[in-house]
Design an enzyme around this catalytic site. Structure first.
Site, mmCIF file in Angstrom:
data_model
loop_
_atom_site.group_PDB
_atom_site.id
_atom_site.type_symbol
_atom_site.label_atom_id
_atom_site.label_comp_id
_atom_site.label_asym_id
_atom_site.label_seq_id
_atom_site.Cartn_x
_atom_site.Cartn_y
_atom_site.Cartn_z
ATOM 1 N N TYR A 1 0.866 -1.178 0.000
ATOM 2 C CA TYR A 1 0.000 0.000 0.000
ATOM 3 C C TYR A 1 0.905 1.231 0.000
ATOM 4 O O TYR A 1 2.078 1.135 -0.381
ATOM 5 C CB TYR A 1 -0.902 -0.128 1.247
ATOM 6 C CG TYR A 1 -2.041 0.835 1.331
ATOM 7 C CD1 TYR A 1 -2.942 0.999 0.278
ATOM 8 C CD2 TYR A 1 -2.251 1.579 2.489
ATOM 9 C CE1 TYR A 1 -3.999 1.884 0.385
ATOM 10 C CE2 TYR A 1 -3.311 2.463 2.608
ATOM 11 C CZ TYR A 1 -4.179 2.613 1.535
ATOM 12 O OH TYR A 1 -5.225 3.494 1.652
ATOM 13 N N ARG B 1 -6.270 10.494 -10.668
ATOM 14 C CA ARG B 1 -5.633 11.155 -9.503
ATOM 15 C C ARG B 1 -5.119 10.048 -8.591
ATOM 16 O O ARG B 1 -5.745 9.687 -7.606
ATOM 17 C CB ARG B 1 -6.673 12.048 -8.812
ATOM 18 C CG ARG B 1 -6.149 13.053 -7.851
ATOM 19 C CD ARG B 1 -5.664 12.469 -6.505
ATOM 20 N NE ARG B 1 -6.703 12.224 -5.536
ATOM 21 C CZ ARG B 1 -6.726 11.146 -4.717
ATOM 22 N NH1 ARG B 1 -5.788 10.225 -4.776
ATOM 23 N NH2 ARG B 1 -7.691 10.999 -3.873
ATOM 24 N N LYS C 1 -5.883 -1.876 -2.639
ATOM 25 C CA LYS C 1 -7.020 -1.629 -1.737
ATOM 26 C C LYS C 1 -7.758 -2.940 -1.461
ATOM 27 O O LYS C 1 -8.178 -3.204 -0.340
ATOM 28 C CB LYS C 1 -7.989 -0.622 -2.360
ATOM 29 C CG LYS C 1 -7.442 0.792 -2.453
ATOM 30 C CD LYS C 1 -7.714 1.615 -1.204
ATOM 31 C CE LYS C 1 -7.117 3.006 -1.324
ATOM 32 N NZ LYS C 1 -7.246 3.811 -0.106
ATOM 33 N N GLU D 1 -12.265 4.994 -6.378
ATOM 34 C CA GLU D 1 -10.955 5.279 -5.800
ATOM 35 C C GLU D 1 -10.117 6.099 -6.764
ATOM 36 O O GLU D 1 -9.972 5.730 -7.942
ATOM 37 C CB GLU D 1 -10.260 3.931 -5.507
ATOM 38 C CG GLU D 1 -9.059 4.030 -4.636
ATOM 39 C CD GLU D 1 -9.348 4.417 -3.187
ATOM 40 O OE1 GLU D 1 -10.183 3.744 -2.551
ATOM 41 O OE2 GLU D 1 -8.740 5.380 -2.708
ATOM 42 N N ASP D 2 -9.578 7.179 -6.296
ATOM 43 C CA ASP D 2 -8.605 7.980 -7.028
ATOM 44 C C ASP D 2 -9.079 8.448 -8.409
ATOM 45 O O ASP D 2 -8.315 8.451 -9.388
ATOM 46 C CB ASP D 2 -7.255 7.241 -7.100
ATOM 47 C CG ASP D 2 -6.608 7.169 -5.707
ATOM 48 O OD1 ASP D 2 -7.275 7.505 -4.713
ATOM 49 O OD2 ASP D 2 -5.432 6.778 -5.613
ATOM 50 N N ASP E 1 -14.084 6.351 -1.485
ATOM 51 C CA ASP E 1 -13.123 6.217 -0.391
ATOM 52 C C ASP E 1 -12.410 7.532 -0.095
ATOM 53 O O ASP E 1 -12.156 7.872 1.058
ATOM 54 C CB ASP E 1 -12.109 5.147 -0.813
ATOM 55 C CG ASP E 1 -11.212 4.728 0.320
ATOM 56 O OD1 ASP E 1 -11.669 4.740 1.472
ATOM 57 O OD2 ASP E 1 -10.052 4.387 0.045
ATOM 58 N N ASP E 2 -12.067 8.274 -1.139
ATOM 59 C CA ASP E 2 -11.294 9.510 -0.949
ATOM 60 C C ASP E 2 -12.136 10.601 -0.299
ATOM 61 O O ASP E 2 -11.628 11.387 0.493
ATOM 62 C CB ASP E 2 -10.738 9.985 -2.303
ATOM 63 C CG ASP E 2 -9.862 8.910 -2.913
ATOM 64 O OD1 ASP E 2 -8.855 8.553 -2.290
ATOM 65 O OD2 ASP E 2 -10.215 8.383 -3.988
ATOM 66 N N ASN F 1 -0.570 11.609 0.214
ATOM 67 C CA ASN F 1 0.199 10.402 -0.096
ATOM 68 C C ASN F 1 0.808 10.521 -1.481
ATOM 69 O O ASN F 1 0.289 11.270 -2.310
ATOM 70 C CB ASN F 1 -0.728 9.179 -0.075
ATOM 71 C CG ASN F 1 -1.308 8.947 1.298
ATOM 72 O OD1 ASN F 1 -0.632 8.990 2.296
ATOM 73 N ND2 ASN F 1 -2.611 8.700 1.336
HETATM 74 N N1 NDP Z 1 -4.646 9.865 4.079
HETATM 75 C C1 NDP Z 1 -5.663 9.428 3.375
HETATM 76 O O1 NDP Z 1 -6.369 8.491 3.760
HETATM 77 C C2 NDP Z 1 -5.984 10.080 2.092
HETATM 78 C C3 NDP Z 1 -5.125 10.931 1.507
HETATM 79 N N2 NDP Z 1 -5.446 11.539 0.313
HETATM 80 C C4 NDP Z 1 -4.438 12.388 -0.279
HETATM 81 O O2 NDP Z 1 -4.887 13.707 -0.317
HETATM 82 C C5 NDP Z 1 -4.342 14.364 -1.443
HETATM 83 C C6 NDP Z 1 -5.432 15.118 -2.159
HETATM 84 O O3 NDP Z 1 -6.405 14.227 -2.631
HETATM 85 P P1 NDP Z 1 -7.789 14.788 -3.191
HETATM 86 O O4 NDP Z 1 -8.457 15.645 -2.203
HETATM 87 O O5 NDP Z 1 -8.532 13.638 -3.710
HETATM 88 O O6 NDP Z 1 -7.265 15.663 -4.403
HETATM 89 P P2 NDP Z 1 -8.009 16.815 -5.176
HETATM 90 O O7 NDP Z 1 -7.303 16.966 -6.450
HETATM 91 O O8 NDP Z 1 -9.468 16.570 -5.178
HETATM 92 O O9 NDP Z 1 -7.745 18.121 -4.273
HETATM 93 C C7 NDP Z 1 -6.520 18.733 -4.126
HETATM 94 C C8 NDP Z 1 -6.733 20.104 -3.545
HETATM 95 O O10 NDP Z 1 -5.473 20.639 -3.195
HETATM 96 C C9 NDP Z 1 -5.376 21.948 -3.727
HETATM 97 N N3 NDP Z 1 -3.989 22.251 -4.009
HETATM 98 C C10 NDP Z 1 -3.168 21.702 -4.906
HETATM 99 N N4 NDP Z 1 -1.961 22.257 -4.842
HETATM 100 C C11 NDP Z 1 -2.017 23.203 -3.895
HETATM 101 C C12 NDP Z 1 -1.100 24.123 -3.370
HETATM 102 N N5 NDP Z 1 0.156 24.175 -3.805
HETATM 103 N N6 NDP Z 1 -1.510 24.958 -2.397
HETATM 104 C C13 NDP Z 1 -2.774 24.907 -1.944
HETATM 105 N N7 NDP Z 1 -3.681 24.038 -2.385
HETATM 106 C C14 NDP Z 1 -3.312 23.200 -3.357
HETATM 107 C C15 NDP Z 1 -6.214 21.929 -4.977
HETATM 108 O O11 NDP Z 1 -6.543 23.259 -5.281
HETATM 109 P P3 NDP Z 1 -7.406 23.685 -6.581
HETATM 110 O O12 NDP Z 1 -8.772 23.180 -6.290
HETATM 111 O O13 NDP Z 1 -7.312 25.170 -6.564
HETATM 112 O O14 NDP Z 1 -6.762 23.030 -7.741
HETATM 113 C C16 NDP Z 1 -7.395 21.082 -4.497
HETATM 114 O O15 NDP Z 1 -8.318 21.879 -3.803
HETATM 115 C C17 NDP Z 1 -3.640 13.293 -2.258
HETATM 116 O O16 NDP Z 1 -2.259 13.359 -2.017
HETATM 117 C C18 NDP Z 1 -4.154 12.002 -1.702
HETATM 118 O O17 NDP Z 1 -3.188 10.988 -1.743
HETATM 119 C C19 NDP Z 1 -6.634 11.341 -0.309
HETATM 120 C C20 NDP Z 1 -7.534 10.474 0.230
HETATM 121 C C21 NDP Z 1 -7.256 9.730 1.439
HETATM 122 C C1 PYR Z 2 -5.234 6.756 0.796
HETATM 123 C C2 PYR Z 2 -5.911 7.177 -0.406
HETATM 124 O O1 PYR Z 2 -6.985 6.702 -0.705
HETATM 125 C C3 PYR Z 2 -5.300 8.152 -1.258
HETATM 126 O O2 PYR Z 2 -4.248 8.686 -0.922
HETATM 127 O O3 PYR Z 2 -5.866 8.416 -2.324
HETATM 128 MG MG MG Z 3 -7.507 7.055 -2.720
#
Ligand code: NDP
Ligand code: PYR
Ligand code: MG
Length: 585
Positions: free
Chosen positions: A133, A186, A204, A276-277, A299-300, A441
């Site tokens: 993972y 993503r 997963k 997912e993603d 999941d996200d 991540n």
């Molecule tokens: N720990 C866990 O269980 C999980 C972790 N994650 C992680 O979270 C991260 C984001 O995932 P997700 O929400 O799906 O992604 P999205 O693409 O949906 O969202 C990313 C957000 O970050 C913003 N962003 C990007 N770059 C910057 C920056 N330099 N400064 C400020 N804001 C920024 C984007 O802004 P804008 O909208 O303006 O483009 C957007 O709002 C990934 O790395 C993923 O691996 C996700 C799910 C679960």
């Molecule tokens: C953990 C997870 O689902 C992610 O980083 O997208």
């Molecule tokens: Mg994910």
């Protein structure tokens, strides 16, 4: 004599061109231009049993089994236990210094001996989770084209349009309970990896089995390939996906709709489809559209929300005050950020009886353009609009931290090193114990490292991250960072849906899952600075999550497995897959 005229049912032996005896299926003597039929034997015994990962036990086949199943001579004389096999494999895995080599060794094992793979993963979960993972699965996806050996899931591309139901029937297992599907746009914080995102559904689902006890043969990894906008992959000769730009709009929607329709038609109403993603411009829409008609879960958006809420509720025991008395600031306003924000606001509203429009005001988000404020509302994506509060524009995270003065800072941006020293130092300047969660991540994208969080906050931060970090010694004290990852939630949530026969996922179930997880954090965990229980007891945690989720499904009238079992925890445990070898007659 050509193979065209040789019936596969005509078992008479004939002399071949090369002088040997023609095989019954006509394959050995076919020339390059001639077509052959890929016949296989369907009953596993002898050599085919050793090649069947579901039933193979390798050197652990007993003498009796070797006699009964035509294995004599196919194995060396020694018979060993599953425990010894495990010991040997762990020793050889530990010899690999490169994480990707460990990943590949684990994938090989899964292909060779499924039960042994799960025995290793369950018994050594903290050591092997980072291998199968995050973070290693991220690197595996980036290099998937080079390391690809055998398909581990279904690839459904634009080429399969109009035939998706037939494609589902090509999968060897019939009784599917959980599908994890991605379109690869993503992948973690690594961006668009197209078809190479397959590593994510595969990873997963192996956690669904190892952590949640869902039977491996009822898990189906799927990658929808509509192309990729990743130029590097499009120019990579080893890329395994469609070599075209991503399809969008109606073409995309139609393929996804055909997939969702075929899934229900083939597997019925109770198959879980975990998105997912996906990129956020599709993820929210898909969830909204199909949650009305299918058992879907993102999941996200939802799993992450549930795990983070659990960590925060647990953290309140250390930092004090109620949820509604805290102020939250997110860096990243996408799926994870707004998903978490919404569940926190919902829980606050539940606790205080204040309307959710009010509780949302305790939560602020920063995206790539700065703080989300009302003057930006018109240009915001729909999922950001509820967070556009009255405030003057603020450009940077540091300024937002100084202005909003959050008690909790959450990173969900997908961009590494965005919690700078100044940001991390500002948090303890107005908080006794600031909560800092770096969720992005894999490790390379984490907003800060554990060491940075502890040292910049002078040991005062309550810290957890999406990908694991080793314990850190600071000023003579050992700090153990927790892992705020949706892997705590989705396996138990899935098990809860399966055992109750739920037909829809409801927000109340996410809250139920979150509550069960928070309850598993002990005083000892808190003393170590942890706001999550260790993964070593994840199967127990999953059984509790499953029981709480199932109880909610029954309460909401969404359960179809009747009557309701009296003791849902025991029932959940009894339904969990065991990786121990079965004895063969
Ligand atoms: N720990 C866990 O269980 C999980 C972790 N994650 C992680 O979270 C991260 C984001 O995932 P997700 O929400 O799906 O992604 P999205 O693409 O949906 O969202 C990313 C957000 O970050 C913003 N962003 C990007 N770059 C910057 C920056 N330099 N400064 C400020 N804001 C920024 C984007 O802004 P804008 O909208 O303006 O483009 C957007 O709002 C990934 O790395 C993923 O691996 C996700 C799910 C679960
Ligand atoms: C953990 C997870 O689902 C992610 O980083 O997208
Ligand atoms: Mg994910």
């Amino acid at each position: 004599m050509t193979s065209d005229s040789a019936s596969v049912l005509d078992l008479d032996t004939k002399t071949t061109v090369g002088g040997g005896v023609e095989d019954a299926y006509g394959e050995d003597q076919a020339t390059e231009e001639q077509l052959v039929t890929p016949w296989t034997i369907s009953v596993a015994s002898g050599y085919s049993l050793l090649r069947d990962p579901h039933h193979n036990k390798g050197l652990a086949f007993t003498e009796k089994e070797r006699d009964a199943h035509y294995l004599r001579g196919l194995l060396p004389p020694v018979c060993i236990s599953q425990e010894l096999q495990e010991k040997k494999l762990m020793r050889s895995l530990r010899q690999y210094q490169v994480p990707l080599q460990r990943y590949m060794a684990m994938m090989d094992l899964q292909e060779r001996n499924e039960r042994l793979f799960y025995k290793l993963l369950i018994d050594n979960v903290e050591e092997l989770l980072p291998v199968v993972y995050t973070p290693t699965v991220g690197e595996a996806c980036q290099k998937y084209g080079c390391i690809f050996r055998r398909p581990q899931g279904l690839y459904i591309s634009l080429k399969e349009k109009g035939k998706i139901l037939e494609v589902l029937k090509n999968w060897p297992e019939r009784s599917i309970q959980v599908i994890v599907v991605t379109d690869g746009e993503r992948i973690l914080g690594l961006g668009d990896l197209g078809s190479q995102g397959m590593g994510i559904p595969v990873g997963k689902l192996s956690l669904y089995t190892a952590l949640g006890g869902i039977h491996p043969s009822s898990c189906l990894p799927v990658t929808i390939d509509v192309g990729t906008n990743n130029e590097q992959l499009l120019n990579d000769e080893f890329y395994i996906g469609l070599r075209q730009k991503r399809a969008t709009g109606q073409e995309y929607a139609e393929l996804l709709h055909e997939f969702m329709t075929a899934v229900k038609q083939n597997y019925g109403e109770k198959v879980i489809v975990q998105y997912e993603d996906f990129a956020n411009h599709n993820a929210f829409e898909l969830l909204a559209k199909y949650s009305k008609s299918h058992l879907v879960f993102n999941d996200d958006i939802q799993g992450t929300a549930s795990v983070v809420l659990a960590g925060l509720v647990a953290a309140l025991k250390v930092v004090g005050r109620t949820l509604a008395e805290h102020t939250f600031l997110f860096l990243g306003a996408g799926e994870a950020g707004t998903g978490i924000a919404e569940l926190i606001a919902l829980e606050m509203s539940r606790q205080t009886k204040a309307p959710i429009e009010e509780t949302r005001k305790k939560i602020w988000l920063v995206d790539s353009k700065g703080l989300i404020v009302s003057s930006r509302k018109e240009s915001l994506q729909h999922f950001k609009k509820p967070w556009a509060h009255e405030h003057e524009p603020v450009k940077t995270l540091l300024d937002a931290v100084k202005t909003i003065k959050p008690t909790v800072l959450i990173g969900s941006s997908g961009v590494g090193q965005t919690f700078t020293k100044e940001v991390a130092e500002a948090m303890p300047s107005f908080n006794e114990k600031p909560v800092i969660l770096a969720l992005s991540n894999p490790t390379s994208q984490s907003e800060c490292t554990a060491e940075q969080a502890y040292s910049w906050s002078e040991g005062r931060a309550i810290f957890a991250s999406g990908s694991p970090f080793d314990p850190v010694e600071y000023n003579g004290k050992l700090f153990v960072p927790g892992q705020a990852n949706n892997a705590y939630i989705f396996p138990g949530l899935g098990l809860g849906l399966v055992i109750s026969g739920a037909i829809r996922v409801h927000d109340e179930m996410l809250l139920a899952a979150s509550e069960a997880l928070a309850q598993q954090v002990t005083e000892e965990n808190f003393a170590n600075g942890l706001i999550y229980p260790p993964f070593t007891i994840i199967r127990k945690i999953s059984a509790h999550i499953a029981a709480n989720v199932a109880a909610k499904a029954y309460e909401l009238g969404l359960a179809t497995h009747l009557p309701r079992p009296a003791n849902l925890v025991k029932y959940a445990e009894s339904r969990m897959y065991s990786p121990l070898y079965r004895s063969y007659r």
